[in-house]
Design an enzyme around this catalytic site. Structure first.
Site, PDB file in Angstrom:
ATOM      1  N   LYS A 218       0.809  -1.220   0.000  1.00 24.59           N
ATOM      2  CA  LYS A 218       0.000   0.000   0.000  1.00 24.59           C
ATOM      3  C   LYS A 218       0.850   1.282   0.000  1.00 24.59           C
ATOM      4  CE  LYS A 218      -4.041  -2.180   2.156  1.00 24.59           C
ATOM      5  NZ  LYS A 218      -5.033  -2.103   3.269  1.00 24.59           N
TER       6      LYS A 218
ATOM      7  N   TYR B  38     -12.423  -2.032  -3.902  1.00 20.35           N
ATOM      8  CA  TYR B  38     -12.935  -2.111  -2.533  1.00 20.35           C
ATOM      9  C   TYR B  38     -14.457  -2.000  -2.471  1.00 20.35           C
ATOM     10  CZ  TYR B  38      -8.381  -2.186  -0.171  1.00 20.35           C
ATOM     11  OH  TYR B  38      -7.142  -2.554   0.311  1.00 20.35           O
TER      12      TYR B  38
ATOM     13  N   THR C 104      -5.677  -6.944  10.706  1.00 13.50           N
ATOM     14  CA  THR C 104      -5.966  -5.658  10.048  1.00 13.50           C
ATOM     15  C   THR C 104      -5.470  -4.474  10.877  1.00 13.50           C
ATOM     16  OG1 THR C 104      -7.975  -6.691   9.165  1.00 13.50           O
ATOM     17  CG2 THR C 104      -7.821  -4.284   9.023  1.00 13.50           C
TER      18      THR C 104
ATOM     19  N   ARG D 150       2.296  -6.301   9.413  1.00 13.28           N
ATOM     20  CA  ARG D 150       1.558  -5.169   9.975  1.00 13.28           C
ATOM     21  C   ARG D 150       2.074  -4.787  11.365  1.00 13.28           C
ATOM     22  NH1 ARG D 150      -4.300  -7.031   7.510  1.00 13.28           N
ATOM     23  NH2 ARG D 150      -4.334  -5.609   5.721  1.00 13.28           N
TER      24      ARG D 150
ATOM     25  N   ASN E 185      -2.145   0.281   6.661  1.00 12.37           N
ATOM     26  CA  ASN E 185      -1.611  -0.949   7.256  1.00 12.37           C
ATOM     27  C   ASN E 185      -0.747  -1.756   6.287  1.00 12.37           C
ATOM     28  OD1 ASN E 185      -3.634  -1.917   5.659  1.00 12.37           O
ATOM     29  ND2 ASN E 185      -4.840  -2.836   7.294  1.00 12.37           N
TER      30      ASN E 185
ATOM     31  N   HIS F 235      -2.315  -5.452   1.494  1.00 13.94           N
ATOM     32  CA  HIS F 235      -3.607  -6.111   1.269  1.00 13.94           C
ATOM     33  C   HIS F 235      -3.326  -7.564   0.917  1.00 13.94           C
ATOM     34  CE1 HIS F 235      -7.528  -7.134  -0.455  1.00 13.94           C
ATOM     35  NE2 HIS F 235      -6.826  -7.768  -1.378  1.00 13.94           N
TER      36      HIS F 235
ATOM     37  N   GLU G  87      -9.451 -10.917  -7.724  1.00 12.06           N
ATOM     38  CA  GLU G  87      -8.516  -9.807  -7.550  1.00 12.06           C
ATOM     39  C   GLU G  87      -7.309  -9.947  -8.487  1.00 12.06           C
ATOM     40  OE1 GLU G  87      -9.818  -8.958  -2.909  1.00 12.06           O
ATOM     41  OE2 GLU G  87      -7.800  -9.734  -3.297  1.00 12.06           O
TER      42      GLU G  87
END
Ligand code: ADP
Ligand code: MG
Length: 140
Positions: free
Chosen positions: A11, A51, A93, A104, A114, A117, A128
């Site tokens: 991310k 999302y 998460t 994480r 975080n 994914h 995905e």
């Protein structure tokens, strides 16, 4: 357990801090192999579609804005039990709940930023992967 493929994103909080290599190392050390990878800057439409499952959640628009705040690395990971293994290596998460040694726990900034994914099941993994990669881009 069979060899599986799963979908992963590094991310914007992680690309910004130049720690994509550290994250890939964690995945590799955990037994996963990167079989497709590209660095992209998602459009708002792409992030919104990706999302869409969270559309009704209060954090949806913030999440979309975060995901387009910088580049991401989208990747396909392959290995024994790859879907569950990736989730294990990622950690919970919320980094406050993530087990020691997970990505994480070590790198995430917040429950939103975080760092990674990971697909949560076989169906979502297949969807995905197809969302970002053609078959020819995946080289095992
Ligand atoms: P995961 O990424 O662990 O599968 P979810 O699918 O529940 O978690 O949520 C998708 C993403 O939305 C999370 O990774 C995180 O970036 C963001 N998110 C989840 N819950 C919250 C929250 N309570 N507040 C802000 N952002 C959140
Ligand atoms: Mg999820």
């Amino acid at each position: 357990m069979a060899v599986q493929r799963t979908f992963s994103i590094i991310k914007p909080d992680a690309t910004k801090r130049n720690i994509t290599g550290k994250i890939v190392s964690k995945l590799e050390e955990g037994g996963l192999r990167v079989v497709a990878s590209k660095r992209i800057h998602m459009t708002e439409a792409q992030a919104g579609d990706f999302y869409a499952v969270h559309k009704e959640r209060p954090f949806y628009q913030d999440l979309v804005n975060f995901m387009i705040s910088g580049p991401v690395v989208v990747q396909v990971l392959e290995g024994e039990d790859a879907i569950a293994k990736n989730r294990e290596i990622m950690g919970a998460t919320n980094p406050a709940d993530a087990a020691a040694g997970t990505i994480r726990a070590e790198f995430a900034e917040s429950i939103e930023a975080n760092s990674v994914h990971g697909s949560d099941g076989e169906d979502t993994a297949a969807e995905e992967i197809k969302f970002f990669f053609t078959d020819a881009e995946i080289v095992g």
